[in-house]
Design a protein around this motif. Structure first.
Motif, PDB file in Angstrom:
ATOM      1  N   ALA A   1       0.825  -1.213   0.000  1.00 34.58           N
ATOM      2  CA  ALA A   1       0.000   0.000   0.000  1.00 34.58           C
ATOM      3  C   ALA A   1       0.852   1.253   0.000  1.00 34.58           C
ATOM      4  N   VAL A   2       1.996   1.221   0.670  1.00 41.67           N
ATOM      5  CA  VAL A   2       2.838   2.425   0.770  1.00 41.67           C
ATOM      6  C   VAL A   2       3.276   2.916  -0.609  1.00 41.67           C
ATOM      7  N   PRO A   3       3.900   2.091  -1.450  1.00 39.18           N
ATOM      8  CA  PRO A   3       4.296   2.610  -2.768  1.00 39.18           C
ATOM      9  C   PRO A   3       3.105   2.975  -3.652  1.00 39.18           C
ATOM     10  N   ALA A   4       2.008   2.235  -3.550  1.00 34.69           N
ATOM     11  CA  ALA A   4       0.828   2.565  -4.355  1.00 34.69           C
ATOM     12  C   ALA A   4       0.278   3.939  -3.982  1.00 34.69           C
ATOM     13  N   LEU A   5       0.205   4.213  -2.699  1.00 33.01           N
ATOM     14  CA  LEU A   5      -0.311   5.506  -2.242  1.00 33.01           C
ATOM     15  C   LEU A   5       0.668   6.633  -2.555  1.00 33.01           C
ATOM     16  N   LEU A   6       1.953   6.349  -2.421  1.00 28.67           N
ATOM     17  CA  LEU A   6       2.967   7.344  -2.769  1.00 28.67           C
ATOM     18  C   LEU A   6       2.867   7.707  -4.245  1.00 28.67           C
ATOM     19  N   PHE A   7       2.750   6.695  -5.091  1.00 26.87           N
ATOM     20  CA  PHE A   7       2.589   6.941  -6.526  1.00 26.87           C
ATOM     21  C   PHE A   7       1.355   7.798  -6.791  1.00 26.87           C
ATOM     22  N   ALA A   8       0.229   7.445  -6.177  1.00 30.10           N
ATOM     23  CA  ALA A   8      -1.013   8.183  -6.401  1.00 30.10           C
ATOM     24  C   ALA A   8      -0.883   9.639  -5.964  1.00 30.10           C
ATOM     25  N   LEU A   9      -0.238   9.868  -4.822  1.00 33.54           N
ATOM     26  CA  LEU A   9      -0.086  11.236  -4.309  1.00 33.54           C
ATOM     27  C   LEU A   9       0.748  12.092  -5.246  1.00 33.54           C
ATOM     28  N   VAL A  10       1.867  11.562  -5.716  1.00 36.84           N
ATOM     29  CA  VAL A  10       2.753  12.346  -6.578  1.00 36.84           C
ATOM     30  C   VAL A  10       2.132  12.555  -7.952  1.00 36.84           C
ATOM     31  N   TRP A  11       1.526  11.513  -8.524  1.00 38.01           N
ATOM     32  CA  TRP A  11       0.920  11.659  -9.853  1.00 38.01           C
ATOM     33  C   TRP A  11      -0.259  12.625  -9.802  1.00 38.01           C
ATOM     34  N   LEU A  12      -1.081  12.528  -8.756  1.00 45.13           N
ATOM     35  CA  LEU A  12      -2.176  13.482  -8.593  1.00 45.13           C
ATOM     36  C   LEU A  12      -1.636  14.901  -8.523  1.00 45.13           C
ATOM     37  N   SER A  13      -0.594  15.105  -7.746  1.00 46.53           N
ATOM     38  CA  SER A  13      -0.044  16.451  -7.547  1.00 46.53           C
ATOM     39  C   SER A  13       0.521  17.022  -8.840  1.00 46.53           C
ATOM     40  N   CYS A  14       1.208  16.183  -9.614  1.00 47.96           N
ATOM     41  CA  CYS A  14       1.769  16.663 -10.877  1.00 47.96           C
ATOM     42  C   CYS A  14       0.680  16.917 -11.913  1.00 47.96           C
ATOM     43  N   GLY A  15      -0.343  16.089 -11.924  1.00 49.90           N
ATOM     44  CA  GLY A  15      -1.399  16.246 -12.917  1.00 49.90           C
ATOM     45  C   GLY A  15      -2.412  17.325 -12.599  1.00 49.90           C
ATOM     46  N   TRP A  16      -2.513  17.697 -11.338  1.00 48.25           N
ATOM     47  CA  TRP A  16      -3.533  18.663 -10.930  1.00 48.25           C
ATOM     48  C   TRP A  16      -3.221  20.079 -11.422  1.00 48.25           C
ATOM     49  N   PHE A  17      -1.949  20.389 -11.523  1.00 51.52           N
ATOM     50  CA  PHE A  17      -1.540  21.734 -11.911  1.00 51.52           C
ATOM     51  C   PHE A  17      -0.915  21.725 -13.298  1.00 51.52           C
ATOM     52  N   GLY A  18      -0.900  22.878 -13.946  1.00 53.48           N
ATOM     53  CA  GLY A  18      -0.404  22.958 -15.314  1.00 53.48           C
ATOM     54  C   GLY A  18       0.463  24.171 -15.541  1.00 53.48           C
ATOM     55  N   SER A  19       0.794  24.413 -16.806  1.00 57.85           N
ATOM     56  CA  SER A  19       1.616  25.560 -17.186  1.00 57.85           C
ATOM     57  C   SER A  19       1.037  26.170 -18.455  1.00 57.85           C
TER      58      SER A  19
ATOM     59  N   SER B   1       7.277  19.140 -13.647  1.00 57.29           N
ATOM     60  CA  SER B   1       6.500  17.996 -14.128  1.00 57.29           C
ATOM     61  C   SER B   1       5.139  18.404 -14.673  1.00 57.29           C
ATOM     62  N   THR B   2       4.810  19.685 -14.571  1.00 55.89           N
ATOM     63  CA  THR B   2       3.573  20.196 -15.175  1.00 55.89           C
ATOM     64  C   THR B   2       3.838  20.805 -16.547  1.00 55.89           C
ATOM     65  N   THR B   3       5.038  20.620 -17.088  1.00 51.56           N
ATOM     66  CA  THR B   3       5.426  21.218 -18.363  1.00 51.56           C
ATOM     67  C   THR B   3       5.916  20.144 -19.332  1.00 51.56           C
ATOM     68  N   LEU B   4       6.202  20.577 -20.574  1.00 56.62           N
ATOM     69  CA  LEU B   4       6.840  19.704 -21.549  1.00 56.62           C
ATOM     70  C   LEU B   4       8.343  19.960 -21.639  1.00 56.62           C
ATOM     71  N   PHE B   5       8.884  20.759 -20.714  1.00 56.41           N
ATOM     72  CA  PHE B   5      10.327  20.939 -20.642  1.00 56.41           C
ATOM     73  C   PHE B   5      10.965  19.573 -20.368  1.00 56.41           C
ATOM     74  N   GLY B   6      12.233  19.412 -20.745  1.00 52.68           N
ATOM     75  CA  GLY B   6      12.873  18.125 -20.581  1.00 52.68           C
ATOM     76  C   GLY B   6      13.508  17.873 -19.231  1.00 52.68           C
ATOM     77  N   HIS B   7      13.552  18.866 -18.345  1.00 54.58           N
ATOM     78  CA  HIS B   7      14.336  18.740 -17.116  1.00 54.58           C
ATOM     79  C   HIS B   7      13.805  17.649 -16.183  1.00 54.58           C
ATOM     80  N   ALA B   8      12.518  17.695 -15.864  1.00 55.88           N
ATOM     81  CA  ALA B   8      11.955  16.689 -14.956  1.00 55.88           C
ATOM     82  C   ALA B   8      11.996  15.286 -15.556  1.00 55.88           C
TER      83      ALA B   8
END
Length: 485
Positions: free
Chosen positions: A13-31, A170-177
């Motif tokens: 559950a720990v890695p699954a929840l960690l993945f969900a938290l980070v992916w949600l956070s990156c996808g929620w915001f944009g540029s 991670s909210t952009t198409l820049f190559g850095h992240a």
């Protein structure tokens, strides 16, 4: 449920929840879709997906980032992000039936902005955000193995995914992240693929990750080479080492074939780079496409300067030097690789004519070093014995996450006119006015404050459940050890 089964359930559950938290956070915001670094990559992907060519002639007046060869205009970057975004654009075209050909080509045109915004958001969620979430898991896995502590691994993983500008980029198409993420995935693949036995599957993953990092940003070949040398060190004298190297090369060749195919389609030859035709940036003619020699004053600004300093946008990383020393006690080769990669990234950044990255919050060209700096925080946390020390480290992480929530929600590409962009415009202009680029606000018509409130509720819920799973796993593990004794 048996005690051992309960431990395993919570551990999964720990890695699954960690993945969900980070992916949600990156996808929620944009540029902003018309930021030149976003738009030029997106324009090329649109041309590839909808027209079958690599020119961006019809979009040329909408971006300052472009290359000119003969009568045609092209992407002036390494094509990796464009190549990854092309299938996403093609899917959007197939599902909506809407193409760019008939749209009015003006920044002020609402239909074009809406069209680009959807494709940019889909690409960032499915490419940059997804890669960052996967890399967060990779970092967590390596950190757990190295320290034997899931809590230490979680501290380092949260620092990387949410406590640094990796979140915002991670909210952009820049190559850095993406380069940062691919390097971390490669480190995980090397680590897992060389113990206890050599794994061809992990060798392929490492090769693919390192190869695509270079196609996304050509200078990634330097740090990628150091990671590859570390892999060779771990393979030395072992049966199957040559076969593993072959599989890694085969994985890297997927990126090489993609790059060659793009160059043939765009330029009719594999021996041409978009950077050779850059328009309007004379500094790119200095040295090797703008790379000259490292400069101490610039290096200081990258780390400590108010305008671009990494310590201001990721204060938790000030603990990294201590973490490297802790890691070196048990994993000297890994620590050496990390120091080499971080040094290479910072020195290349300080040697670049446009080192400050123009519109940027923090030193964007140094972002690929961040997962390495975050990884060493795990052994640091694992060796903190005093409660006060852990509270101080946790507070520093919480501050870093709060800062990067502010950046990711408001503006990762702050205009270069501000001497301290974290303060102005982000904290005292954008946030008081609720100027967020959140998913509900941009696509569902919600007030941006409501979109932020919903994000905080969802993220806090995931964080609470994640903390509970981690606590239960640790408690059950202690019970299992006590029962065995």
């Amino acid at each position: 449920m048996p005690l051992g089964a309960g431990v395993q359930t919570d551990r999964r559950a720990v890695p699954a929840l960690l993945f969900a938290l980070v992916w949600l956070s990156c996808g929620w915001f944009g540029s902003w879709e018309f930021n030149p670094n976003n738009s030029t990559r997106l324009f090329a992907a649109i041309s590839l997906a909808e027209q079958g060519d690599a020119t961006i002639d019809e979009f040329a007046h909408l971006t300052i980032d472009k290359a000119q060869f003969g009568p045609h205009t092209y992407l002036d970057k390494a094509p990796g992000m464009t190549l990854l975004a092309t299938p996403v654009v093609a899917i959007a075209f197939g599902l909506t039936g809407e193409g760019a050909r008939l749209l009015e080509k003006r920044i002020e045109a609402p239909d074009l902005a809406r069209y680009l915004r959807l494709r940019l958001r889909l690409a960032t969620i499915l490419i940059t955000g997804l890669l960052t979430a996967l890399a967060t898991l990779a970092l967590w896995s390596v950190a757990r193995d190295v320290t034997g502590s899931e809590g230490a691994a979680l501290f380092a993983a949260l620092a990387y995914g949410l406590g640094t500008p990796v979140w915002g980029w991670s909210t952009t198409l820049f190559g850095h992240a993406p380069v940062a993420a691919l390097w971390m995935i490669a480190v995980w693949a090397v680590w897992r693929g060389t113990q206890p036995s050599i794994s061809p599957r992990h060798a392929v993953i490492a090769g693919v990750a390192l190869g695509w990092a270079v196609v996304i940003e050509y200078q990634a070949v330097i740090g990628g080479t150091l990671i590859a040398l570390w892999a060779l060190w771990r393979l030395r004298g072992r049966a199957g080492a040559v076969r593993a190297m072959g599989w890694a090369v085969a994985g890297a060749m997927t990126a090489g074939v993609a790059l060659a195919g793009y160059n043939l389609l765009a330029f009719g030859t594999i021996f041409r780079l978009g950077y050779q035709g850059v328009v309007g940036f004379e500094g790119m003619q200095q040295g090797l496409f703008g790379l000259t020699s490292p400069k101490a004053a610039v290096l200081y600004e990258i780390i400590f300067g108010l305008r671009r300093g990494l310590v201001w946008v990721a204060p938790v990383l000030v603990l990294a030097p201590i973490g490297v020393l802790r890691l070196a006690r048990t994993q000297a080769a890994m620590a050496g690789m990390i120091v080499g990669v971080v040094a290479a990234v910072l020195l290349v950044n300080s040697a670049y004519v446009y080192w400050d990255g123009g519109f940027s919050t923090g030193p964007r060209h140094s972002v690929p070093a961040i997962p390495m700096l975050a990884l060493v925080l795990a052994p640091l946390w694992a060796e903190l014995e005093r409660v006060r020390a852990r509270i101080a480290a946790a507070a520093l992480l919480a501050l870093s996450i709060a800062i990067n929530l502010a950046i990711a929600a408001a503006e990762i590409v702050a205009p270069d006119i501000y001497p301290f962009p974290l303060w102005r415009p982000i904290l005292i202009e954008d946030w008081p006015r609720g100027l967020f680029r959140d998913l509900p606000g941009e696509f569902w018509g919600w007030p941006h404050v409501a979109g932020m409130a919903l994000y905080l509720v969802l993220a806090a819920g995931l964080a609470v459940v994640l903390a509970g799973a981690l606590w239960r796993a640790a408690a059950r593990e202690r019970q299992a050890i006590a029962a065995a004794q």
